[in-house]
Design a protein around this motif. Structure first.
Motif, PDB file in Angstrom:
ATOM      1  N   ALA A 137       2.281  11.561  -5.118  1.00 30.74           N
ATOM      2  CA  ALA A 137       2.279  10.226  -5.022  1.00 30.74           C
ATOM      3  C   ALA A 137       0.744  10.191  -5.351  1.00 30.74           C
ATOM      4  N   ASP A 138       0.291   8.708  -5.885  1.00 29.99           N
ATOM      5  CA  ASP A 138      -1.357   7.963  -5.623  1.00 29.99           C
ATOM      6  C   ASP A 138      -2.024   8.582  -3.685  1.00 29.99           C
ATOM      7  N   SER A 139      -1.591   8.210  -2.985  1.00 28.39           N
ATOM      8  CA  SER A 139      -2.003   8.576  -2.282  1.00 28.39           C
ATOM      9  C   SER A 139      -1.319   9.305  -1.054  1.00 28.39           C
ATOM     10  N   GLN A 140      -1.191   9.271   0.525  1.00 27.54           N
ATOM     11  CA  GLN A 140      -0.390  10.301   0.814  1.00 27.54           C
ATOM     12  C   GLN A 140      -0.756   9.916   2.906  1.00 27.54           C
ATOM     13  N   LEU A 141       0.054   8.898   3.606  1.00 25.41           N
ATOM     14  CA  LEU A 141      -0.291   8.585   4.573  1.00 25.41           C
ATOM     15  C   LEU A 141      -0.347   9.734   5.264  1.00 25.41           C
ATOM     16  N   ILE A 142      -1.329  10.219   5.904  1.00 26.47           N
ATOM     17  CA  ILE A 142      -1.542  10.771   7.193  1.00 26.47           C
ATOM     18  C   ILE A 142      -2.049  10.763   8.219  1.00 26.47           C
ATOM     19  N   PRO A 199       1.129   0.234  -6.198  1.00 31.27           N
ATOM     20  CA  PRO A 199       0.777   0.857  -5.720  1.00 31.27           C
ATOM     21  C   PRO A 199       2.051   1.969  -4.760  1.00 31.27           C
ATOM     22  N   ASN A 200       1.564   3.222  -4.400  1.00 30.01           N
ATOM     23  CA  ASN A 200       2.883   3.783  -4.165  1.00 30.01           C
ATOM     24  C   ASN A 200       2.056   5.513  -3.211  1.00 30.01           C
ATOM     25  N   LEU A 201       2.640   5.175  -2.157  1.00 29.86           N
ATOM     26  CA  LEU A 201       1.991   6.610  -1.004  1.00 29.86           C
ATOM     27  C   LEU A 201       3.178   7.064  -1.075  1.00 29.86           C
ATOM     28  N   VAL A 202       3.497   8.516  -0.145  1.00 26.48           N
ATOM     29  CA  VAL A 202       3.878   9.072   0.553  1.00 26.48           C
ATOM     30  C   VAL A 202       3.692   9.292   2.224  1.00 26.48           C
ATOM     31  N   LEU A 203       4.539   9.772   3.066  1.00 24.07           N
ATOM     32  CA  LEU A 203       4.446  10.410   4.071  1.00 24.07           C
ATOM     33  C   LEU A 203       4.665  11.111   4.186  1.00 24.07           C
ATOM     34  N   LEU A 204       3.182  11.673   5.611  1.00 23.93           N
ATOM     35  CA  LEU A 204       3.255  13.656   5.559  1.00 23.93           C
ATOM     36  C   LEU A 204       4.425  13.762   6.306  1.00 23.93           C
ATOM     37  N   HIS A 205       5.105  15.067   5.697  1.00 22.19           N
ATOM     38  CA  HIS A 205       6.667  15.550   5.072  1.00 22.19           C
ATOM     39  C   HIS A 205       6.318  16.629   5.723  1.00 22.19           C
ATOM     40  N   GLY A 224      -4.665  11.653  10.829  1.00 23.56           N
ATOM     41  CA  GLY A 224      -5.533  11.253  11.991  1.00 23.56           C
ATOM     42  C   GLY A 224      -7.022  11.992  11.341  1.00 23.56           C
ATOM     43  N   SER A 225      -7.788  11.848  11.569  1.00 24.49           N
ATOM     44  CA  SER A 225      -8.839  12.753  11.283  1.00 24.49           C
ATOM     45  C   SER A 225      -9.365  13.994  11.042  1.00 24.49           C
ATOM     46  N   LEU A 226      -9.211  14.549  12.141  1.00 25.33           N
ATOM     47  CA  LEU A 226      -9.061  15.140  11.722  1.00 25.33           C
ATOM     48  C   LEU A 226      -7.895  16.943  10.892  1.00 25.33           C
ATOM     49  N   MET A 227      -6.607  15.961  10.822  1.00 27.11           N
ATOM     50  CA  MET A 227      -6.072  16.440   9.765  1.00 27.11           C
ATOM     51  C   MET A 227      -6.709  16.570   8.515  1.00 27.11           C
ATOM     52  N   LYS A 228      -7.149  14.890   8.220  1.00 25.78           N
ATOM     53  CA  LYS A 228      -7.916  14.744   6.922  1.00 25.78           C
ATOM     54  C   LYS A 228      -9.134  15.808   6.861  1.00 25.78           C
ATOM     55  N   ARG A 229      -9.946  16.439   7.761  1.00 23.50           N
ATOM     56  CA  ARG A 229     -10.665  17.514   7.585  1.00 23.50           C
ATOM     57  C   ARG A 229     -10.040  17.942   7.297  1.00 23.50           C
ATOM     58  N   TRP A 230      -9.118  19.082   7.877  1.00 19.13           N
ATOM     59  CA  TRP A 230      -8.248  20.496   7.664  1.00 19.13           C
ATOM     60  C   TRP A 230      -8.027  20.201   5.944  1.00 19.13           C
ATOM     61  N   ARG A 243      -7.452  10.991  -2.072  1.00 17.28           N
ATOM     62  CA  ARG A 243      -5.933  10.666  -1.004  1.00 17.28           C
ATOM     63  C   ARG A 243      -5.153  10.773  -0.335  1.00 17.28           C
ATOM     64  N   LEU A 244      -6.472  10.366   0.513  1.00 15.74           N
ATOM     65  CA  LEU A 244      -5.372  10.753   1.918  1.00 15.74           C
ATOM     66  C   LEU A 244      -5.781   9.743   2.470  1.00 15.74           C
ATOM     67  N   ILE A 245      -5.370   9.204   3.469  1.00 14.24           N
ATOM     68  CA  ILE A 245      -4.809   7.883   3.737  1.00 14.24           C
ATOM     69  C   ILE A 245      -5.155   8.024   5.294  1.00 14.24           C
ATOM     70  N   THR A 246      -5.754   7.946   6.582  1.00 12.07           N
ATOM     71  CA  THR A 246      -5.065   7.775   8.528  1.00 12.07           C
ATOM     72  C   THR A 246      -4.803   6.978   8.646  1.00 12.07           C
ATOM     73  N   GLY A 247      -3.616   6.671   8.554  1.00 10.86           N
ATOM     74  CA  GLY A 247      -2.811   6.175   9.470  1.00 10.86           C
ATOM     75  C   GLY A 247      -2.398   5.906  10.892  1.00 10.86           C
ATOM     76  N   GLY A 248      -2.737   7.116  11.498  1.00  4.01           N
ATOM     77  CA  GLY A 248      -2.332   7.490  13.074  1.00  4.01           C
ATOM     78  C   GLY A 248      -1.059   7.575  12.715  1.00  4.01           C
ATOM     79  N   HIS A 249       0.006   7.780  14.365  1.00  4.56           N
ATOM     80  CA  HIS A 249       1.498   8.084  14.000  1.00  4.56           C
ATOM     81  C   HIS A 249       1.862   7.211  14.719  1.00  4.56           C
TER      82      HIS A 249
END
Length: 218
Positions: free
Chosen positions: A147-152, A130-136, A154-160, A171-177
């Motif tokens: 990466a297979d997934s990106q850690l973003i 399993p592999n993921l990248v932070l938002l940069h 919140g939900s507003l960013m995901k919808r956008w 592919r988007l995982i909401t993980g907070g900041h």
């Protein structure tokens, strides 16, 4: 990444930080988090694997036809591979070696367009990890990652990102900041009267180009 490292250090999981060449200042800063840290040693690569470039069919443009465009892309990519290929391939071989030695459950990189992050993402995918990248940086209409997934955040960013940038939602995982925890810790140490209204103001960067980040902390 200060808040991220603090958050990782608080978790009851085993974390190993892998970095490129570290200066003395880097080593002093990283030592503060009390996390196992290793500096990546590149594996010399005397020979490169052949470049198998599969190009799709392009539509002809007003100033260049499809055949010329394919030739231009092939020549450009071949030149980049000739000049930067040894370094890229060495990083991939090093990443593969580290993953096989450490046997992690997952791989997290800070960004994957660069040769180091990309090498670990591709090596992880090759090893079935399993592999993921932070938002940069700032999300945009041209938003891509390897990466297979990106850690973003919140939900507003995901919808956008799903509606505007056409990123697959799975592919988007909401993980907070992670900086939120720092904010909470800060205000918890202040003894404020219950009747006092407290407002936290986010200030980031120099104020000219990073104000947009406040929009996505929801």
């Amino acid at each position: 990444y200060h808040s991220l490292f603090k958050s990782l250090a608080r978790q009851n999981i085993q974390v190993t930080l892998l970095t490129d060449r570290q200066s003395m200042a880097d080593k002093l800063v990283l030592a503060h988090y009390n996390l196992p840290t290793q500096q990546i040693n590149l594996i010399p690569s005397p020979s490169l694997p052949p470049l198998d470039l599969q190009l799709p069919q392009f539509k002809s443009l007003s100033f260049i036809n499809s055949h010329q465009l394919r030739q231009l892309i092939r020549a450009t990519v071949t030149d980049v591979w000739r000049r930067s290929g040894p370094k890229i391939w060495s990083k991939y071989q090093a990443a593969q070696s580290y993953l096989r030695s450490l046997k992690p459950d997952a791989v997290l990189v800070t960004h994957d367009p660069g040769p180091s992050g990309l090498a670990f993402i591709k090596a992880a995918q090759q090893e079935g990890l399993p592999n993921l990248v932070l938002l940069h940086g700032s999300p945009s209409y041209v938003h891509f990652f390897q990466a297979d997934s990106q850690l973003i955040w919140g939900s507003l960013m995901k919808r956008w990102l799903v509606t505007k940038a056409r990123v697959d939602s799975h592919r988007l995982i909401t993980g907070g900041h992670p900086i939120y925890q720092d904010y909470l810790d800060y205000f918890r140490t202040r003894s404020l009267a219950s009747s006092v209204f407290t407002l936290g103001i986010l200030a980031t960067g120099d104020g000219n180009y990073e104000w947009h980040q406040a929009l996505y902390f929801i």
